[in-house]
Write an enzyme that holds these catalytic residues in place. Structure first.
Site, short mmCIF file in Angstrom:
data_model
loop_
_atom_site.label_atom_id
_atom_site.label_comp_id
_atom_site.label_asym_id
_atom_site.label_seq_id
_atom_site.Cartn_x
_atom_site.Cartn_y
_atom_site.Cartn_z
N GLY A 1 6.14 36.55 -21.51
CA GLY A 1 6.49 37.92 -21.89
C GLY A 1 6.63 38.49 -23.08
N SER A 2 7.36 39.33 -23.72
CA SER A 2 7.11 40.07 -24.81
C SER A 2 6.97 39.32 -26.13
CB SER A 2 8.19 41.32 -24.93
OG SER A 2 8.28 42.04 -23.81
N VAL A 3 7.46 38.04 -26.03
CA VAL A 3 7.24 37.44 -27.37
C VAL A 3 5.65 37.13 -27.60
CG1 VAL A 3 9.39 36.04 -27.55
CG2 VAL A 3 7.33 35.02 -26.28
N LYS B 1 3.80 39.31 -27.65
CA LYS B 1 3.34 40.70 -28.42
C LYS B 1 2.88 40.39 -30.06
CE LYS B 1 5.52 43.77 -25.17
NZ LYS B 1 6.74 44.62 -24.85
#
Length: 671
Positions: free
Chosen positions: A273-275, A277
């Site tokens: 997920g967004s980690v 990014k």
């Protein structure tokens, strides 16, 4: 013929090597050699001791009454074992309840001088800290559970990975015997010495590990996630200072083992997920494709026939690219991936070690994978979907940002020591495994992680710890559905947070992942902050204090032996140690305790005591789920829990005798 005669009149026996100890970074014991005892009863009336005295269970009522105090069996259940259907049975065991007894319980039973009751001593492994990085440290099992000369082997974690080194080498002893197999006096002994196993020092910091366990357990009790992982890594060296997971188990009692038979830190893969990014932003800046002032349309974007949405479906209109990271905009990350091109992004993912094993000293590490066939998959990897990782892999990648571009391999072993000479045979130190980005890139990404906490539109405002310059990235990853696509529902995600402390020159990286909380009474960020924030405070305060001084909040308590004590004295002692007590039964003397002596717990934990009187139901009001499990274990009573949090009601009234009662239902609620 001569060879056969020689063999007939000599006995060869094994000399067991001592299994090496596993210790923490300060040399305190995590796992060491021990003995456990199995109990059995001789029923045959012809059984006699060497001096000719009767050696069978004559008084079954008295024997059952005493054994029911020390084994998790009622008097009625013990009598059932002592009166088997086959009247010619020579001896009986007591099932699982009569195996793996501690030396304290064995000594208490021996003190009662019960004729016909005997014990077999077996080699075992002691884990004095109870639940303590259990899945990472691992456990052992005896090759033959009924042989006192049996070897024990590691079957999980460090115990398994370093099994050969910990085991050492067994020796051999040859002695002469007579025709009845009795050893001859002064017979020549030919001996091949055993070589003891090496001692392994881990990088775990016990004070941080114990605190991490307490925080993880509180979250597990309160919100019931299907999985939870908490890891603290030294950002400068890659040393893992704390690591835990839920579900986990107690290595001493085996409680919870069936639900936790693996080390999720390396054996589980998931979409981060967004980690992710953090890596997308790094690659975009490092490849020279990043323009923070450029505007893009947030909300949704179509790639390869698939619509990709921001977590805020409506978006924020046209916003600068510099806001994509703190707002955790998926569309913004897709924009960065398209600007740098899928080939460049794939090159950076590989530079960061995604899809490759780290090689950490733990068994069963998975490599993960990158789905990159379709343009929609390529776009989705930019925000951590269509890519599978393990937790240690992510820590390794984050280390490049923390260390100004240098990527450090995480390690769990500090050194390996020869037990005879005390000399270090192998030392593990900082290992740079690549430089995926420039120092200037790392500096920019760390600033962006700080904005997640400080900007009013940042997704990590809840992680702002006063007085500490924390930088974070939050994460919410969808979970693949068995029927295709992704699961729906507000709690069907892997929620995560990756933090650097302090953001500008990190000493620590903290990474927490939580899958599908079943009691989501708070927002996922709030839930994770209940671990992250106090843990960050503890890391910073212990860095300021000298290693020898610790406030009482930092120190865990070593449990004393309370067996033989009066109930009053034991409860007073527990109170003085800053712990809670729970008493089962009406007796004046303690016959069992949980946790056992030698285990270490944080202040405020409950010690459950079983007394020598009638087994009566305690008032469980305010007890945690963990406390209720201790009660069930010590009493041998079947308990079903409903809900999470703390006990509000119980089906059996306090004070009732519970020896042979049926199932007890305990209801818990969050405060």
């Amino acid at each position: 013929m001569e060879q056969r005669t020689k063999m007939k009149y000599q006995r060869t026996s094994k000399v067991n090597a001592k299994r090496g100890d596993i210790l923490d970074s300060n040399g305190d014991m995590i796992a060491g050699d021990s003995s456990i005892y199995n109990i059995y009863a001789v029923l045959d009336k012809s059984a006699k001791t060497a001096s000719g005295k009767s050696n069978y269970v004559a008084n079954k009522q008295k024997t059952a009454k005493i054994l029911s105090k020390y084994l998790p069996l009622s008097k009625k259940q013990v009598l059932k074992y002592l009166n088997p259907d086959n009247k010619k049975t020579y001896q009986v065991e007591f099932g699982q309840s009569g195996r793996g007894l501690s030396i304290e319980i064995k000594n208490k039973i021996k003190k009662a001088n019960l004729t016909g009751i005997h014990f077999v001593e077996l080699p075992s492994r002691a884990y004095p800290n109870g639940v303590f990085a259990t899945n990472l440290v691992g456990i052992t099992k005896a090759d033959d559970a009924n042989d006192k000369n049996s070897n024990i082997s590691g079957v999980m974690g460090i115990e398994k990975y370093f099994n050969k080194m910990l085991s050492g080498k067994n020796g051999k002893r040859v002695t002469k015997v007579d025709s009845k197999n009795n050893e001859l006096p002064d017979s020549q002994v030919i001996e091949k010495s055993s070589v003891d196993g090496s001692n392994i020092y881990l990088t775990l910091n016990s004070r941080i590990q114990q605190y991490t366990e307490i925080l993880a357990q509180e979250i597990s009790d309160k919100y019931a996630p299907k999985n939870l992982q908490v890891i603290v890594m030294n950002a400068k060296t890659g040393a893992i200072e704390a690591a835990t997971q839920r579900p986990t188990f107690n290595p001493t009692t085996g409680k919870g083992l069936s639900n936790s038979w693996r080390d999720t830190l390396v054996e589980d893969q998931y979409e981060p997920g967004s980690v992710m990014k953090i890596l997308t932003l790094s690659a975009s800046i490092d490849s020279g494709n990043y323009n923070g002032n450029e505007l893009y349309k947030s909300g949704s974007v179509e790639v390869g026939g698939r619509t990709i949405n921001d977590w805020n479906n409506a978006g924020w209109g046209y916003i600068p690219v510099s806001e994509a990271f703190p707002r955790s905009s998926n569309v913004g990350m897709v924009h960065l991936e398209q600007e740098m091109g899928s080939k460049t992004w794939l090159k950076y993912m590989k530079k960061f070690g995604i899809g490759q094993k780290t090689g950490i000293e733990l068994p069963g590490e998975v490599a993960g994978s990158i789905s990159y066939e379709h343009s929609s998959d390529q776009a989705m990897t930019s925000f951590g979907q269509s890519v599978n990782v393990n937790a240690i892999q992510m820590l390794q990648a984050f280390s490049a940002i923390a260390n100004n571009g240098q990527m450090i391999k995480p390690h769990i072993i500090q050194k390996i020591v020869d037990p005879t000479t005390g000399k270090t045979t192998k030392k593990y130190s900082r290992d740079v495994v690549g430089t995926p980005i420039k120092a200037s890139t790392a500096k920019q990404v760390k600033k962006a992680m700080r904005q997640v906490v400080t900007k009013n539109y940042g997704t990590g405002l809840v992680y702002n710890v006063p007085g500490v310059k924390v930088g974070v990235k939050t994460g919410t990853a969808q979970i693949a559905s068995p029927s295709g696509g992704y699961m729906t529902g507000s709690n069907n995600y892997v929620f995560s947070v990756a933090g650097m402390i302090p953001y500008d020159d990190p000493n620590y990286i903290v990474y927490i992942t939580m899958k599908q909380p079943q009691q989501m009474t708070e927002s996922p960020e709030k839930i994770l902050s209940e671990i992250f924030n106090p843990l960050v405070k503890r890391l910073v305060s212990q860095g300021k204090a000298s290693s020898n001084t610790a406030d009482s909040g930092n120190q865990y308590v070593s449990i004393p032996s309370l067996l033989d004590d009066t109930t009053t004295k034991a409860t007073e002692q527990i109170q003085k140690l800053g712990l809670l007590s729970g008493v089962i039964g009406t007796g004046s003397e303690v016959v069992q305790q949980l946790p056992a002596s030698g285990e270490k717990v944080m202040p405020g934990q409950r010690i459950v005591l079983l007394t020598n009187g009638a087994m009566t139901m305690p008032d469980l009001t305010g007890w945690s789920k963990n406390d209720v499990l201790k009660f069930a274990e010590v009493s041998g009573v079947h308990v079903t829990t409903k809900g999470d949090g703390y006990v509000t009601s119980q089906s059996e009234e306090a004070g009732n005798v519970i020896n042979d009662s049926g199932k007890i239902i305990v209801t818990l609620k969050n405060n």
